[in-house]
Write an enzyme that holds these catalytic residues in place. Sequence first.
Site, PDB file in Angstrom:
ATOM      1  N   TYR A 142      27.084  37.610  31.687  1.00 61.55           N
ATOM      2  CA  TYR A 142      25.486  37.011  31.288  1.00 61.55           C
ATOM      3  C   TYR A 142      24.608  37.557  31.738  1.00 61.55           C
ATOM      4  O   TYR A 142      23.306  36.639  30.951  1.00 61.55           O
ATOM      5  CB  TYR A 142      25.085  36.804  33.477  1.00 61.55           C
ATOM      6  CG  TYR A 142      25.914  36.025  34.644  1.00 61.55           C
ATOM      7  CD1 TYR A 142      25.734  34.886  34.445  1.00 61.55           C
ATOM      8  CD2 TYR A 142      27.110  36.719  34.504  1.00 61.55           C
ATOM      9  CE1 TYR A 142      26.045  33.792  35.118  1.00 61.55           C
ATOM     10  CE2 TYR A 142      27.967  35.419  35.473  1.00 61.55           C
ATOM     11  CZ  TYR A 142      27.734  34.389  35.773  1.00 61.55           C
ATOM     12  OH  TYR A 142      28.744  33.726  36.487  1.00 61.55           O
ATOM     13  N   GLU A 189      33.157  33.188  33.079  1.00 63.92           N
ATOM     14  CA  GLU A 189      32.306  32.324  33.871  1.00 63.92           C
ATOM     15  C   GLU A 189      30.734  32.870  33.104  1.00 63.92           C
ATOM     16  O   GLU A 189      30.545  34.433  32.246  1.00 63.92           O
ATOM     17  CB  GLU A 189      31.706  33.233  35.239  1.00 63.92           C
ATOM     18  CG  GLU A 189      32.139  32.937  36.531  1.00 63.92           C
ATOM     19  CD  GLU A 189      31.964  33.699  37.375  1.00 63.92           C
ATOM     20  OE1 GLU A 189      31.121  34.853  37.539  1.00 63.92           O
ATOM     21  OE2 GLU A 189      32.756  34.489  38.287  1.00 63.92           O
ATOM     22  N   GLU A 221      36.017  40.107  39.623  1.00 64.35           N
ATOM     23  CA  GLU A 221      34.763  41.106  38.531  1.00 64.35           C
ATOM     24  C   GLU A 221      35.084  42.617  40.068  1.00 64.35           C
ATOM     25  O   GLU A 221      34.017  42.868  41.026  1.00 64.35           O
ATOM     26  CB  GLU A 221      33.268  40.471  39.569  1.00 64.35           C
ATOM     27  CG  GLU A 221      33.455  39.632  37.991  1.00 64.35           C
ATOM     28  CD  GLU A 221      31.873  39.496  38.095  1.00 64.35           C
ATOM     29  OE1 GLU A 221      31.278  39.928  39.612  1.00 64.35           O
ATOM     30  OE2 GLU A 221      31.537  38.466  37.610  1.00 64.35           O
ATOM     31  N   ASN A 251      33.624  37.309  32.356  1.00 62.87           N
ATOM     32  CA  ASN A 251      31.926  37.009  32.888  1.00 62.87           C
ATOM     33  C   ASN A 251      31.345  37.491  32.782  1.00 62.87           C
ATOM     34  O   ASN A 251      30.811  38.684  32.502  1.00 62.87           O
ATOM     35  CB  ASN A 251      32.059  36.985  34.739  1.00 62.87           C
ATOM     36  CG  ASN A 251      32.959  36.278  35.383  1.00 62.87           C
ATOM     37  OD1 ASN A 251      33.742  36.157  34.493  1.00 62.87           O
ATOM     38  ND2 ASN A 251      33.385  36.283  36.569  1.00 62.87           N
ATOM     39  N   HIS A 286      38.396  35.799  45.458  1.00 63.34           N
ATOM     40  CA  HIS A 286      36.539  36.448  44.877  1.00 63.34           C
ATOM     41  C   HIS A 286      35.210  37.169  46.053  1.00 63.34           C
ATOM     42  O   HIS A 286      34.791  36.119  46.463  1.00 63.34           O
ATOM     43  CB  HIS A 286      36.902  35.259  44.320  1.00 63.34           C
ATOM     44  CG  HIS A 286      34.796  34.724  43.596  1.00 63.34           C
ATOM     45  ND1 HIS A 286      35.310  34.286  42.442  1.00 63.34           N
ATOM     46  CD2 HIS A 286      33.864  35.060  43.496  1.00 63.34           C
ATOM     47  CE1 HIS A 286      33.970  34.581  41.620  1.00 63.34           C
ATOM     48  NE2 HIS A 286      32.728  35.151  42.520  1.00 63.34           N
ATOM     49  N   ARG A 303      38.001  26.779  37.970  1.00 65.03           N
ATOM     50  CA  ARG A 303      38.435  27.605  38.322  1.00 65.03           C
ATOM     51  C   ARG A 303      37.704  27.665  39.715  1.00 65.03           C
ATOM     52  O   ARG A 303      36.778  27.755  39.886  1.00 65.03           O
ATOM     53  CB  ARG A 303      37.875  29.414  37.243  1.00 65.03           C
ATOM     54  CG  ARG A 303      37.793  30.546  37.908  1.00 65.03           C
ATOM     55  CD  ARG A 303      37.116  30.875  37.323  1.00 65.03           C
ATOM     56  NE  ARG A 303      37.401  32.862  37.233  1.00 65.03           N
ATOM     57  CZ  ARG A 303      36.177  33.325  37.892  1.00 65.03           C
ATOM     58  NH1 ARG A 303      35.045  32.846  37.629  1.00 65.03           N
ATOM     59  NH2 ARG A 303      36.495  34.418  38.428  1.00 65.03           N
TER      60      ARG A 303
END
Length: 455
Positions: free
Chosen positions: A296, A355, A167, A294, A121, A77
């Site tokens: 985290y 991600e 995002e 994504n 991005h 990606r």
Amino acid sequence: MTDYQFPAGFVWGSATASYQIEGAAREDGRGESIWDRFSHTPGKVANGDTGDVAADHYHRYQEDVALMKSLGLQAYRFSIAWPRILPDGVGPINEAGLAFYDRLVDALLEADIAPYVTLYHWDLPQALQDRQGGWVSRAIVEQFVHYADVVSRRLGDRVRYWTTFNEPRIFVTHGYMNGQHAPGLTDEASGPQAAHHVLVAHGMAVPVLRQNAGPDAQVGIVYALNPVEAASDNPEVMARQRVLDAQVNRWFVEPVLLGSYPDELADAPGFSALVVEPGDMDLIRTPVDFVGANYYSRIIVGNPQAQSALPDLEDSEVEAAEYTAMGWEIYPQGLYNTLKRLHDRYHPPAIYVTENGAAFDDAIAPDGRVHDERRVAYLRDHFRMAWQAIQDGVPLRGYFVWSLMDNFEWAHGFDKRFGIVYVDYPTGERTVKDSADFYQQVIARNGLPASRTER
Ligand code: FCB
């Protein structure tokens, strides 16, 4: 014995983004991006780091594709730099910019690695910021759709997987509202309008991408999702949790998947003045083929006085928790919760983890290797949560580790290393970390063993 066996056809990949790795900021006709301007503005990025050279991927892409192949990656990606394609944002197309991504896609296909292209991005052409204030202007909708058309006409014969935006919440809140990212603006009330234009641009680009990439095309959008939890049952804390959750997990998701903004945001700055043109919500709700998550960490709301429009992962700390070099709590369960909620509430046709990964203070050991055991543990624990989500019915189709290689971590510059491949910035030399070896084994067996000691 493999105990966490993933379904046949599950896609294992890694992810990067143009400004974070490419470098070659002034080469082959590339125009200036808002991240060039921002990173060259004193005080905006740690150590004054810029993406001028970054990981020099623009020149080393063949070596990088070979590295991916050696790890057994099935997908990659990456994002396209809009200012390489249309240096002025609109107007003349820069053939050399398109040619770079042409070569990259061909190299990937040659190596049997599926390209997953992200159109945006975060590296907007600076010209569009200067001319019209970037995403706050409605004009950007047509401009983005044109850019999406140009790129997908060129690559659509070979690229099947497309995402419009990476995002949107992060680049809107950090870029327009709290100033931590390019273009560094701090006008909270401008966020919702910028966000709305992003969403309309997304919805209008979807059919264009499908048209240019053919009947097999899979088109989606990528969200930054963080479970938002209340640290106590204090009513103010719980009220803030509800609003923050709406901002973090629903603001950009519900217009696309449900066709409306969450009611909880009605009182947030900028929403009362939001201009929504007739038909906008239908455009935004254009069906997508997949959603990228994504993940985290989580956010724990402990301080009811905190600025609710500026979500931050350090709202409240958890005792005895482990943190990455970003100061983000390591919380694998949050990945499961995120995927399960996305599926249970919105039922997108397919979900990818687009991600997931961690920054640690990696260094080359005397034996010449990078022993990033904490990253190995982080990935293993998150992969297991993904596996569990699949067992529980989530249509998870693939997983992209952030990141293939160390890179320019936005306002943190090069200090935060997220790669499974180490980059020595002065020389550009790549060194495979232990986590990359671990990932290679996971990919090879399409799963993980049950025991912690067995790798
Ligand atoms: C995400 C971004 C990505 C990278 C990781 C650490 O928010 O999409 O570019 O910076 O965080």
